[in-house]
Motif scaffolding. Structure first.
Motif, PDB file in Angstrom:
ATOM      1  N   ASN A 168       0.860  -1.182   0.000  1.00  0.00           N
ATOM      2  CA  ASN A 168       0.000   0.000   0.000  1.00  0.00           C
ATOM      3  C   ASN A 168       0.897   1.233   0.000  1.00  0.00           C
ATOM      4  O   ASN A 168       1.484   1.592   1.022  1.00  0.00           O
ATOM      5  CB  ASN A 168      -0.910  -0.008   1.228  1.00  0.00           C
TER       6      ASN A 168
ATOM      7  N   LEU B 172       0.202   4.219  -0.054  1.00  0.00           N
ATOM      8  CA  LEU B 172      -0.331   5.369   0.683  1.00  0.00           C
ATOM      9  C   LEU B 172      -0.232   5.170   2.192  1.00  0.00           C
ATOM     10  O   LEU B 172      -0.647   6.033   2.957  1.00  0.00           O
ATOM     11  CB  LEU B 172      -1.796   5.625   0.294  1.00  0.00           C
TER      12      LEU B 172
ATOM     13  N   MET C 191      -2.790   1.244  -4.242  1.00  0.00           N
ATOM     14  CA  MET C 191      -3.310   2.394  -3.495  1.00  0.00           C
ATOM     15  C   MET C 191      -4.745   2.097  -3.057  1.00  0.00           C
ATOM     16  O   MET C 191      -5.680   2.811  -3.427  1.00  0.00           O
ATOM     17  CB  MET C 191      -3.223   3.687  -4.312  1.00  0.00           C
TER      18      MET C 191
ATOM     19  N   GLY D 249      -7.555   4.492  -2.142  1.00  0.00           N
ATOM     20  CA  GLY D 249      -7.109   5.773  -2.669  1.00  0.00           C
ATOM     21  C   GLY D 249      -7.935   6.161  -3.886  1.00  0.00           C
ATOM     22  O   GLY D 249      -8.579   5.321  -4.516  1.00  0.00           O
ATOM     23  N   ASN D 250      -7.916   7.417  -4.220  1.00  0.00           N
ATOM     24  CA  ASN D 250      -8.685   7.948  -5.341  1.00  0.00           C
ATOM     25  C   ASN D 250      -7.722   8.338  -6.460  1.00  0.00           C
ATOM     26  O   ASN D 250      -6.928   9.267  -6.309  1.00  0.00           O
ATOM     27  CB  ASN D 250      -9.503   9.159  -4.881  1.00  0.00           C
ATOM     28  N   GLU D 251      -7.796   7.627  -7.584  1.00  0.00           N
ATOM     29  CA  GLU D 251      -6.893   7.893  -8.699  1.00  0.00           C
ATOM     30  C   GLU D 251      -7.106   9.278  -9.302  1.00  0.00           C
ATOM     31  O   GLU D 251      -6.231   9.789 -10.008  1.00  0.00           O
ATOM     32  CB  GLU D 251      -7.077   6.833  -9.787  1.00  0.00           C
TER      33      GLU D 251
ATOM     34  N   HIS E 219      -4.025  12.348  -3.285  1.00  0.00           N
ATOM     35  CA  HIS E 219      -3.635  10.946  -3.167  1.00  0.00           C
ATOM     36  C   HIS E 219      -2.520  10.590  -4.145  1.00  0.00           C
ATOM     37  O   HIS E 219      -1.555   9.902  -3.789  1.00  0.00           O
ATOM     38  CB  HIS E 219      -4.846  10.043  -3.409  1.00  0.00           C
TER      39      HIS E 219
ATOM     40  N   LEU F 142       1.298   9.359  -3.347  1.00  0.00           N
ATOM     41  CA  LEU F 142       1.810   8.110  -3.915  1.00  0.00           C
ATOM     42  C   LEU F 142       3.132   8.341  -4.649  1.00  0.00           C
ATOM     43  O   LEU F 142       4.103   7.600  -4.459  1.00  0.00           O
ATOM     44  CB  LEU F 142       0.762   7.511  -4.854  1.00  0.00           C
TER      45      LEU F 142
END
Length: 226
Positions: A130, A132, A170, A173-175, A180, A184
């Protein structure tokens, strides 16, 4: 505070003032110095994938991104040209965060077609990291350092890390979030710098409409073309 030197030309001014700040902050240099002293671009795969970079292999589902990335990475570990492009040999870590069930089939197909590459500096990691999560990033850095130490004993230090896929590395997480994605990228840069200056590559699903992550995937990612 030092007074500015009394000079009559810009070249003389640059020479005098550069001596006043040693070392220069933030790697500052004059244009003429940059043209002369900045190192040329070096390639892991000539004209496809630069050294010391963050890149992305990007496309919709079902276009063989994983097989292409495996093919690239195996040839980097062997030191063999990829599709006519010269390769700079180096160790590889492949983080198979998605599609692990099909990896054996892909690796066997590669070996059946091209031959067994033997004991090459290629390490497959079958659990995601992960990127993040601070604790996981720290643990991954320590793991990568140990892997690199072993590869250096083999005479081929680590040159590339592949994360397959970006989304799986991620979780939650929000691409499309700049926050975020920025976090990353910062963490991946920390990982790269922990073992020198390696190239990191994401495999990324674009989605059928090609818009997935478009809002936040940063411009610092170079997209290699398979």
């Amino acid at each position: 505070m030092n007074a500015l030197p009394n000079v009559t030309s810009f070249a003389a001014f640059a020479k005098e003032t550069s001596a006043m700040v040693s070392p220069p902050p933030f790697g500052a240099m004059w244009f003429s110095q940059a043209v002369k002293d900045l190192p040329p671009q070096k390639w892991l795969i000539d004209r496809i994938m630069p050294e010391d970079a963050l890149v992305i292999l990007h496309g919709p589902h079902g276009v063989a991104k994983t097989f292409v990335s495996l093919d690239m990475d195996i040839r980097i570990a062997i030191g063999e040209d990829w599709r006519g492009h010269r390769v700079s040999k180096g160790g590889v870590v492949y983080v198979a965060a998605e599609g692990r069930a099909g990896l054996r089939k892909r690796l066997k197909a590669w070996s059946d077609h091209y031959g067994d590459p033997g004991n090459i500096p290629f390490v497959l990691m079958t659990e995601r990291v992960n990127l993040l999560d601070e604790d996981e990033v720290k643990h991954f850095i320590e793991t990568i350092k140990r892997v690199n130490a072993r590869m250096e004993m083999m005479g081929t230090p680590l040159r590339k890390i592949t994360f397959d896929t970006l989304a799986r590395c991620m979780p939650r997480g929000n691409e499309n979030s700049h926050e975020h994605m920025g976090a990353l990228v910062d963490n991946v840069d920390r990982i790269r710098r922990s073992v020198g200056s390696v190239t990191a590559m994401f495999c990324h699903h674009s989605g059928k409409d090609q818009t997935r992550g478009r809002a936040a995937i940063p411009a610092c990612l170079r997209r290699p073309t398979p």
